[in-house]
Structures are given as structure tokens and as C-alpha cells.
Motif scaffolding. Structure first.
Motif, PDB file in Angstrom:
ATOM      1  N   PRO A 110       0.813  -1.224   0.000  1.00 38.20           N
ATOM      2  CA  PRO A 110       0.000   0.000   0.000  1.00 38.20           C
ATOM      3  C   PRO A 110       0.844   1.270   0.000  1.00 38.20           C
ATOM      4  CG  PRO A 110      -0.187  -1.178   2.092  1.00 38.20           C
ATOM      5  CD  PRO A 110       0.528  -2.073   1.148  1.00 38.20           C
ATOM      6  N   TYR A 111       2.006   1.228   0.665  1.00 41.19           N
ATOM      7  CA  TYR A 111       2.841   2.441   0.699  1.00 41.19           C
ATOM      8  C   TYR A 111       3.365   2.762  -0.684  1.00 41.19           C
ATOM      9  CZ  TYR A 111       2.841   1.950   5.746  1.00 41.19           C
ATOM     10  OH  TYR A 111       2.460   1.855   7.046  1.00 41.19           O
ATOM     11  N   TRP A 257      -0.879  16.670  -0.625  1.00 41.81           N
ATOM     12  CA  TRP A 257      -0.883  16.516  -2.081  1.00 41.81           C
ATOM     13  C   TRP A 257      -1.785  17.510  -2.790  1.00 41.81           C
ATOM     14  CZ3 TRP A 257      -5.252  15.207  -4.820  1.00 41.81           C
ATOM     15  CH2 TRP A 257      -6.300  14.606  -4.109  1.00 41.81           C
TER      16      TRP A 257
ATOM     17  N   LYS C   2     -12.825   2.929  -3.968  1.00 47.61           N
ATOM     18  CA  LYS C   2     -11.863   1.876  -3.680  1.00 47.61           C
ATOM     19  C   LYS C   2     -11.339   2.037  -2.238  1.00 47.61           C
ATOM     20  CE  LYS C   2      -7.887   2.332  -5.367  1.00 47.61           C
ATOM     21  NZ  LYS C   2      -6.543   2.325  -4.902  1.00 47.61           N
ATOM     22  N   THR C   4      -8.546   1.031   0.641  1.00 50.37           N
ATOM     23  CA  THR C   4      -7.222   0.462   0.880  1.00 50.37           C
ATOM     24  C   THR C   4      -7.053   0.342   2.392  1.00 50.37           C
ATOM     25  OG1 THR C   4      -6.612   2.156  -0.713  1.00 50.37           O
ATOM     26  CG2 THR C   4      -4.883   0.659  -0.011  1.00 50.37           C
ATOM     27  N   ILE C   6      -4.194   0.427   5.110  1.00 48.25           N
ATOM     28  CA  ILE C   6      -2.766   0.670   5.354  1.00 48.25           C
ATOM     29  C   ILE C   6      -2.459   0.273   6.786  1.00 48.25           C
ATOM     30  CG2 ILE C   6      -1.046   2.475   5.711  1.00 48.25           C
ATOM     31  CD1 ILE C   6      -1.543   3.539   3.142  1.00 48.25           C
ATOM     32  N   PRO C   7      -1.573  -0.686   6.972  1.00 46.53           N
ATOM     33  CA  PRO C   7      -1.192  -1.022   8.335  1.00 46.53           C
ATOM     34  C   PRO C   7      -0.182  -0.004   8.837  1.00 46.53           C
ATOM     35  CG  PRO C   7      -0.094  -2.454   6.763  1.00 46.53           C
ATOM     36  CD  PRO C   7      -0.844  -1.452   5.954  1.00 46.53           C
ATOM     37  N   GLU C  28      -7.395   8.946  -0.136  1.00 44.83           N
ATOM     38  CA  GLU C  28      -6.457   9.242   0.947  1.00 44.83           C
ATOM     39  C   GLU C  28      -7.177   9.671   2.215  1.00 44.83           C
ATOM     40  OE1 GLU C  28      -2.777  11.026   0.606  1.00 44.83           O
ATOM     41  OE2 GLU C  28      -2.239  10.036  -1.245  1.00 44.83           O
TER      42      GLU C  28
END
Lengths: 284, 159, 361, 142
Positions: A110-111, A257, C2, C4, C6-7, C28
Motif C-alpha cells: 500500500p505504501y 498533495w 476503492k 485500501t 494501510i497497516p 487518501e
């Protein structure tokens, strides 16, 4: 014949230039942080070590893609000095950058993936800048290759003030400097770990570093292009720009961003686009 | 424990604008009155510089109502005493399902776990606390002989 | 949209300590955060079974290497309460001075880490350079940089000569000047404001309902400061709690910036007021074993800490418990992380000044 | 002498330490000690790292994490156990949830003593780690 030699020279010498620049950068930054900093040749030691390390490929395509990244970065510079059409050079430059995004995106982390997404966002905003810049240079000088622009008897830069300012903003992205180092950062303490490069190890990371050296050298060549009448002045201009980048890097925090995207588009569209548009309107 | 009175007292603190300072449990090893051991649980609150607490004696298996309806932050303490002491807290707003500490040995702070450790120490000749609680006004006997749990909250000292 | 996952942690460069937040992202934006702790859980509270109460202080000091002094002090205060020991005056003042020096040390450390999290490496370096000055003072006066072991039940182990105290004042004066410059960068830099203003806003009501303590609560307008209770000689010190009202990340930074200067002022007052001279008594060592219980509260750099000690007349304590400020601030952190952006996560996590080894003990 | 001795990149992981050693590891990077002089970079990313600095001891929960991080580091790599806890469990060796030093889980090359380990000894540990790294590289090459 002559120009081809320049192209070859670029392929050989640009990494030396870029690596040394990175070394100076790290030392100057360290001084700004009241540290001594690493030896001047540290970037070369780093890459040398990375080449000796075992490489872990998370995805079989990452290697070829990153090799493509280096090769196309080198090719951009070679084509530029070798006398290819400037607009074409700008496209190859964009393509080279795209390879890195593809390689990072191919990793299933993911990063790395989020880093690739961010890189793509700024790439979409910054690549048009280089095309517009080339268009501006061609318009002012009336010629379309590196050598011809350098041989053009008048200064190009005075007619391209917007592009010069925008260059500083876009260079911040290209050199991965704070506040615009959102996709990866030289100091690895951001929310995305090492962003784009998180999953690259050993040889692959060395490719990214070397490509980055080429990238710095290409930016330098672009600066020389803008200050066409005297390459020492171009080099000095690049030095000043780079010093500014280091200063800004050390005196700002990393932007989010959205701000990066807004300022890049502003630089590309308003400053650069406006400049080129003005040239066409006035020049008619 | 008297559930209704307890929750009413908690609500009083909530309405009075007190902040939850901590929920703390102490295991008391088995005594004659409580062969399975017991827990001394304290709900402490802070307002300005005042520090007060409610105290309950809980026997293993007793149902302890969650106070997370009045004090949402209680979930962390309640998950903790559930996981470490094995106290049966019910009605939590956030149930971490035993994933908070995830210790190697389950329920390490329970009376039986403490007793087992101390007995093992004694058997191995390792210096440690005695597996039988000392008699007297303090220690395990203290919890058993403490005043009725729903008595007026004791004003604790601030330090 | 979507999603995601993130750990975030346990190993992450932004977090020096392991804690896991599974961040569920839409693009994000964080839609949910699931915390898991336990990576540093040692179970040191249960070491009372095997460590005598006289030695337990050294274990307690190692709950956390950043607030080590305060942990040792809190443990000794609890046992002094139980055993009814009167601590000599000079020892009390020395404890207060060391406690405030710890606060400066901790805040400088945090300001650096915070700056690093939002990508301002230069500030990180400068904060830590100033912090080395403080560590030097610690090393000169206690013998240790991070773990000090100067507290004893009944007093302190070492004296600091009056000349040394005067020298400390001079150094703090210098530090204060240098700090002012750094503080103004934090307060006025637009790129820092871009990252911190309006990020992770905690309203006063939420600060109360999530039971926040310390700078976290004070940045949201709650004037909670355990020192106001006046214990441990704070009644002889003239100070006001540092309160900000915005409740965002910048407010939490501002509280800590002002607290550094406040602590320098407190140390100055303390050195002024404390009894002077060589060879003053430093400790009253208690005899026998403790019996009884005590709740002790202290204001650590991260906020209120509560110690509970229960003793049963043997040399082993029956129960030792520390409820550390980070533990109390975790509910607020989880609430703030939900709905923020990925880039804000490090700032929000760090502005609560997380100390995970404190939290898990 | 290869490039390894000039560019050791570090990964730091906090096992179950009290923070004391961790902040001292970080202090090594800052102006007073400035280990970047020797090319040391704190990468924070196992895939970039050569030297694994572990502080604190091992408990049930972080065994997997430590093994995982170690596994992700590309060869050659060395492990430096920083502080008494990482070496043997230290003062917490007697705590119920602690299993002992880092060497219970992964092979340790250098042990750095101290509670908390001082920055000077951490730097010394890294330098010894570099020598170990060099040996491992030679072994790999031959």
C-alpha cells in the motif's frame, strides 16, 4: 557527428555530476541542521553498496521497468544534447518518469502504491510544463534543437520570466525536495515510509538513484537551454536555483498533495502557459 | 454489586462534569469468605482538583456493567480489566475482543493466575510474595471486610 | 470507492514505538482506524510479586525512558504517603526542579519528533540539539542521561550544590533565548500552519468525554493541570496553566511551546525559594514494611498520571498500577484519526505525544 | 574494504523497550553525535537496511514482527541488540510477559550493553556491526 559525441558524453558524465550534486546537497543540508554531514562522495558509496546487496524482487516486472527508467532518463539527456527536437525530448522525459510510477505501482504494497498514485498526480501536472517550456524556447529562438538554441545570438530567458519562476516550482518536485516530496522523500520519516521506493531493494534502488542523478543533470541542461548564450551563466543559474531548493527544503514542512497539485498546475498553466500564450499573442 | 445504584452514581458523576480518571482492579487471592478470590475495582473521577472514587468488590463471574454510555473513554479500561483480570464487563461501546494486550498467558492478573505464579516461585525457591495472603487489616482480608460497596464515594487524596 | 487498508505500524518510521493502527482509506481519506497495542506490554506491574518494594522504584522508572524521573518520583510519593514519611524540604525542591527539567526535555524531544513527522527535518535537528543541553544538565546532576535513579522512598539520593544550581539557571537562560527563535518558527511558519491548523480538532466537550489529559486537554480549552492542586510544593510557585482554545494540532504544539518557557520560569522560582546550604538533610528513610493504599497524581509532560499502590505489610506490594497520560489520551486519538487524511495521521498521532511503553507498561 | 563500511543503513525497531534506548538511538542522528558523518542513514524501511538495531526485549506479540522485519532485509545483514533488555531481557527479564533477549528470535551479531545504552556505545555497536557486515559479504562472495 559532433552532437552525437555530446550525447554520449552526457550518458557517461551526467551520473558523476548528479551524484556529486547530491553529495554537496547532503553536506550543505547537514550544515543547515548544525551537523557535519556525510562525505562528499557518499551518494556513490551508497549506490556502490546497493549494487553489492542482494536484490529482492517483489514483482518480476519491477526490474525491467526500473532499468527502463534509467535508460530513458539517460536517453532523454543524450537526445537533448544529441540534437533531437526539443518537444520530442520533453515527451521522452515524461516517459522516463512514467517507468518509475509503473514499477512502484507493480509492487503490491500500500505504501508503494499510494506513492505511485501521488507521483502520477504530480507527473500529470508537471510534465506539461516541460512541453510548454520547450514550446516557449522554440518560439523565442525560432529553432528547435539544443545546439541551435545555444547558437541563437540573443538571450532566451528574458522573454520567458513565467517559465523561469515555474521552473523553480517544478524543479522542487523533480528534485524531490520539501515541501513537494510527497511521493517519496530523501529523509525517510513520512507517512508513506519511503513512498515509491518502499519495495525496491539492492540493485533496483540503485537504478532509482542513478536515474535521479540523470534527472538532476537534465534539469541542469534545461537551465543552460534557458540561459542559451553562455553555458557558464546557465550553470551558475542552475547552481543558484539548486541552492534555493536546498534552502526551501530545509525551511519548510512537507505539503499535502492537494496543495502540491494546485501549485504545480498554477505553475504550469498560469505562469508557464500564460508566458507561452503571451509570446504567441505578442509575436504575431 | 447493586447495578442500579451503581449506574445511578456513575450518572451523577457524568452529569456533574467529572472526568474519568481511571478504572483500576486489584486481585485479592482466595480467602475463607471468597475461595475463588475476588477483585477490588475502583472507578475514579477528577473534577478541578478533586479526586473521588467508587469502589466495588467483585467476585469472579459477577457481571459488571460498562459505564461507557456515560463515559465513552471507559472502553479502554474496561477492555483492559476484562483481558488482564478476566472481569466480566458487559455492554461495552467498543469491544476489542481480547485483542488489546494479547498476552502470552491469558488473563495474567486473575487471582488464580497470580496464585499459580507465586506457588511456582515458592516451589522453585525463587523469592517472591507469599501465596497465602497475610492476615490483618490490609491485603486480601481488607477487601472482604471493606464497607458496603455502594456507600458514599470515598474522597481520595490528591497528590 | 476503492478502499485500501494501510497497516500503520508496528514498524513505521514516523512512530519510534510500535503501535498498530489499521487505517481504512477511501483514496487518501481515513474512514476508520482500528488500534492494537500490546507490542511493548511487559507486565511490569506484576513484578511487584517478585521485586521488593524498596527495589520496585527502579522498575517503575523504566516504565518509560522519557518521563523516567517522574515515574520514580510518583512511586516514591505513593509509598511516602502510605508510610507517613516526611520528605526533607531540600529534597522536595530538588524533585520539583528535576521534574520541570524532565518536562522541558520531553517537550523538546516531542517538538522535534513532531517536526519530523510533518517533514521539517531541520527543526527536528535543532530541537534535539537543545535537548542535549538538558540531558547534559541531567547527567551532571543525576549521573544519567535518560534513566536517573535519584529518587528514593523518603527523599533523593544526590544533592546538587548551590553553585551547580546557579550554573543551571545560566544555561537555562541561554536555552530560553535559543528556544524563543525555534518557537517562533513553529508558531509563524506558513508551511507548518498548512499542516497543522484545523487538523485534528478536539472540541472541549469531546476532550472531556474522551477523558483527555495534559496538553491535549489544555489545547482544547480545559484548564486541567494536576499541579494546580498545590501538592509537591507547587502551592509555593506562581504559575498559570497554559491553555489554548483552538483544539487543533497547532494548538497542541503551542501549549507545549509555552510550557517549555513556563517550566524555565518555575525552575527559576524554585532555585530562588529553596533552602540553601551544604549538607542539608536529603532523605528520611522509612523503617519496616508499608501497609495501606494510596492514589498519587502527578502532572507529567504528557498529562496527568495516576499511581495506585496497595501494600499489605509484607516487603512485596500487593498491587502497583500506573495509569499513564497516553493511555488516557488514546480514545481521543482514535476519534481524531477517523475522517482525517492519510497525510494528517502522523501529525494527529504525534500531537497526543504518544508514549506507548507508558501505555502498555 | 567495500562500500558496506561506508554506507551502513539502519533499521530501528523497538521491541518492548522503555523508550530509553530508542531515544538514544535517535539522538545518535542529531547534531551532537551526527552518525551521518559515517554514512549512516536511518531508513525506517527493512528493504533498504543493512543493520537491524533492536532495542527492548521480546514478548509473545512482537516475535513475528521482529522475524518478519529481519526476513525482509536483503542479505548481507547484521543485527545489533541495543541495551540490556535487547541483550538479555534486562530488568524486565522477570516480568511475566517477557521472553528474554532478541537472540531468542533472530541471530544477534553485536550486543550493546547499557540501561539505557549511551549514544557513544550505540555508535560503537554500529561500527562493530559494519565489521560483521563486511565478513558476511566476503562469505557471500566466496
Amino acid at each position: 557527428m559532433n552532437t552525437a559525441i555530446y550525447g554520449l558524453l552526457f550518458v557517461v558524465l551526467a551520473p558523476l555530476f548528479g551524484g556529486l550534486l547530491a553529495g554537496v546537497d547532503r553536506r550543505v543540508s547537514a550544515r543547515m541542521q548544525s551537523r557535519i554531514g556525510p562525505p562528499l562522495l557518499q551518494p556513490f558509496y551508497d549506490v556502490g553498496k546497493l549494487l553489492q546487496k542482494k536484490t529482492r524482487q517483489v514483482n518480476p516486472v519491477a526490474g525491467p521497468l526500473l532499468l527502463g527508467h534509467v535508460i530513458f532518463m539517460a536517453a532523454t539527456g543524450a537526445l537533448l544534447l544529441g540534437g533531437t527536437d526539443l518537444i520530442f525530448v520533453a515527451f521522452v522525459f515524461a516517459l522516463a518518469a512514467l517507468f518509475l510510477v509503473l514499477a512502484a505501482g507493480s509492487a503490491n504494497s500500500p505504501y508503494s502504491f499510494t506513492g505511485a498514485e501521488r507521483e502520477l498526480i504530480v507527473l500529470l501536472a508537471s510534465e506539461p510544463f516541460f512541453i510548454l517550456m520547450m514550446a516557449g524556447v522554440c518560439k523565442v529562438s525560432g529553432v528547435s534543437t539544443f545546439g541551435d538554441v545555444l547558437a541563437y545570438p540573443q538571450w532566451v530567458a528574458p522573454q520567458l520570466p513565467g517559465i523561469l519562476i515555474a521552473f523553480l516550482i517544478v524543479a522542487t518536485i523533480k528534485l524531490r525536495k520539501s515541501p513537494f516530496d510527497i511521493s517519496t522523500s530523501h529523509h525517510p520519516h513520512q507517512e508513506l515510509v519511503s513512498g515509491l521506493t518502499t519495495d525496491m531493494s539492492g540493485r533496483l534502488l540503485a537504478y532509482v538513484e542513478v536515474a535521479h542523478w540523470y534527472e538532476s543533470a537534465i534539469l541542469c541542461a534545461f537551465m543552460v537551454l534557458l540561459f542559451n548564450r553562455s553555458w557558464p551563466i546557465g550553470l551558475v543559474a542552475f547552481g543558484v536555483a539548486y541552492a534555493l531548493e536546498v534552502l526551501v527544503d530545509n525551511s519548510t514542512s512537507r505539503a499535502k498533495w492537494q496543495l502540491v497539485l494546485r501549485s504545480t498546475w498554477a505553475a504550469t498553466l498560469v505562469l508557464c502557459g500564460g508566458n507561452v500564450l503571451a509570446l504567441f499573442v505578442i509575436g504575431r | 454489586m447493586d447495578r442500579t445504584t451503581f449506574l445511578a452514581r456513575i450518572e451523577e458523576y457524568h452529569m456533574g462534569g467529572w472526568r474519568l480518571a481511571l478504572i483500576n482492579a486489584t486481585s485479592a487471592m482466595s480467602t475463607e469468605e471468597q475461595p475463588g478470590g475476588s477483585f477490588d475495582v475502583v472507578w475514579a473521577f477528577v473534577k478541578d482538583n478533586a479526586f473521588e472514587y467508587l469502589r466495588e468488590e467483585i467476585v469472579p463471574g459477577d457481571e459488571v456493567p460498562s459505564i461507557s454510555a456515560s463515559f465513552p473513554a471507559a472502553f479502554l479500561y474496561e477492555n483492559e480489566i476484562r483481558e488482564l483480570f478476566g472481569i466480566n464487563v458487559t455492554g461495552l461501546n467498543v469491544d476489542l475482543g481480547g485483542q488489546l494486550y494479547k498476552t502470552a498467558k491469558k488473563i495474567p492478573f486473575s487471582p488464580s493466575a497470580i496464585r499459580a505464579r507465586l506457588e511456582a516461585n515458592a516451589a522453585a525457591g525463587i523469592a517472591s510474595a507469599s501465596p497465602t495472603p497475610p492476615a490483618g487489616p490490609h491485603g486480601a482480608a481488607h477487601a472482604a471486610s471493606s464497607p458496603a460497596p455502594t456507600s458514599a464515594p470515598t474522597a481520595g487524596k490528591t497528590a | 470507492m476503492k478502499r485500501t487498508v494501510i497497516p500503520f505500524g508496528p514498524q513505521h518510521p514516523v512512530l519510534p514505538e510500535p503501535i498498530v493502527l489499521d487505517l481504512i482509506l477511501e483514496d487518501e481519506r481515513v474512514v476508520d482506524a482500528v488500534p492494537t497495542i500490546g507490542y511493548i506490554h511487559r507486565g511490569l506491574e506484576m513484578m511487584v510479586e517478585r521485586v521488593e518494594y524498596t527495589e520496585m522504584g527502579f522498575v517503575v522508572e523504566r516504565i518509560c525512558g522519557i518521563c523516567s524521573f517522574m515515574h520514580g518520583m510518583g512511586y516514591c510519593l505513593s509509598l511516602e504517603t502510605i508510610m507517613n514519611v516526611e520528605v526533607p524540604d531540600r529534597a522536595k525542591w530538588l524533585r520539583l526542579i528535576w521534574a520541570e527539567i524532565s518536562r522541558i526535555q520531553s517537550h523538546l524531544l516531542w517538538l522535534g519528533l513532531g517536526a519530523d513527522a510533518f517533514g521539517f527535518e531541520n527543526l527536528f535537528m535543532h530541537c534535539w540539539r537543545m535537548r542535549e543541553e538538558i540531558l547534559d544538565i541531567f547527567e551532571k546532576t543525576t549521573g544519567g542521561r535518560v534513566i536517573h535513579s535519584v529518587n528514593r522512598i523518603g527523599g533523593v539520593k544526590r544533592d546538587v550544590s548551590d553553585a551547580e544550581l546557579a550554573a543551571i539557571l545560566v544555561r537555562l537562560e541561554e536555552l530560553g533565548k535559543a528556544f524563543k527563535k525555534t518557537a517562533s518558527v513553529f508558531a509563524t511558519d506558513p508551511s507548518i500552519a498548512h499542516r497543522l491548523v484545523g487538523v485534528g480538532v478536539l472540541s472541549p466537550e469531546d476532550a472531556l468525554s474522551t477523558a483527555s489529559v495534559g496538553p491535549m486537554a489544555r489545547a482544547s480549552g480545559l484548564a486541567t493541570d494536576t499541579r494546580l492542586g498545590g501538592a509537591n510544593l507547587y502551592d509555593q510557585i506562581d504559575f498559570q496553566p497554559v491553555v489554548e482554545t483552538a483544539g487543533d494540532c497547532l494548538a497542541r504544539v503551542a501549549v507545549r511551546l509555552r510550557e517549555v518557557e513556563q517550566s524555565i520560569g518555575i525552575i527559576r522560582q524554585a532555585i530562588d525559594k529553596m533552602p540553601k546550604g551544604e549538607g542539608l538533610p536529603l532523605e528520611n528513610r522509612p523503617r519496616g514494611n508499608p501497609a495501606g493504599e494510596a492514589f498519587t497524581r502527578l502532572e507529567q509532560p504528557r498529562g496527568e498520571v495516576v499511581y495506585y499502590v496497595k501494600a499489605n505489610g509484607t516487603k512485596y506490594l500487593e498491587r502497583f498500577r500506573a495509569r499513564t497520560p497516553t493511555f488516557a489520551n488514546i480514545p481521543a486519538m482514535i476519534q481524531l484519526v477517523k475522517g482525517c487524511e492519510l497525510a494528517d495521521v502522523p501529525n494527529i498521532i504525534l500531537t497526543i505525544d504518544p508514549c506507548i511503553s507508558c501505555t502498555e507498561r | 574494504m567495500s562500500m558496506f563500511s561506508r554506507s551502513p543503513w539502519i533499521l530501528h525497531y523497538d521491541g518492548s523497550s522503555c523508550n530509553g534506548c530508542d531515544i538514544e538511538v535517535l539522538a545518535c542522528l542529531t547534531p551532537l553525535y551526527d552518525v551521518e558523518r559515517f554514512g549512516v542513514v536511518n531508513t525506517g524501511n527493512p528493504k533498504h537496511a543493512d543493520i537491524f538495531l533492536v532495542t527492548g526485549s521480546v514478548n509473545e506479540r512482537n516475535i513475528d514482527i521482529i522475524q518478519n522485519l529481519y526476513g525482509q532485509m536483503p542479505d548481507p545483514k547484521v543485527v545489533v541488540a541495543v541495551g540490556a533488555c535487547a541483550c538479555s531481557g534486562g530488568i524486565f527479564a522477570r516480568a511475566y510477559n517477557i521472553q528474554g533477549g532478541i537472540d531468542k528470535v533472530i541471530p544477534v551479531d553485536v550486543y550493546v550493553p547499557g540501561c539505557a545504552a549511551r549514544p557513544e556505545s550505540i555508535i560503537d555497536g554500529v561500527v562493530q556491526g559494519i565489521a560483521a557486515l563486511e565478513e558476511k559479504r566476503k562469505k557471500r562472495a566466496s
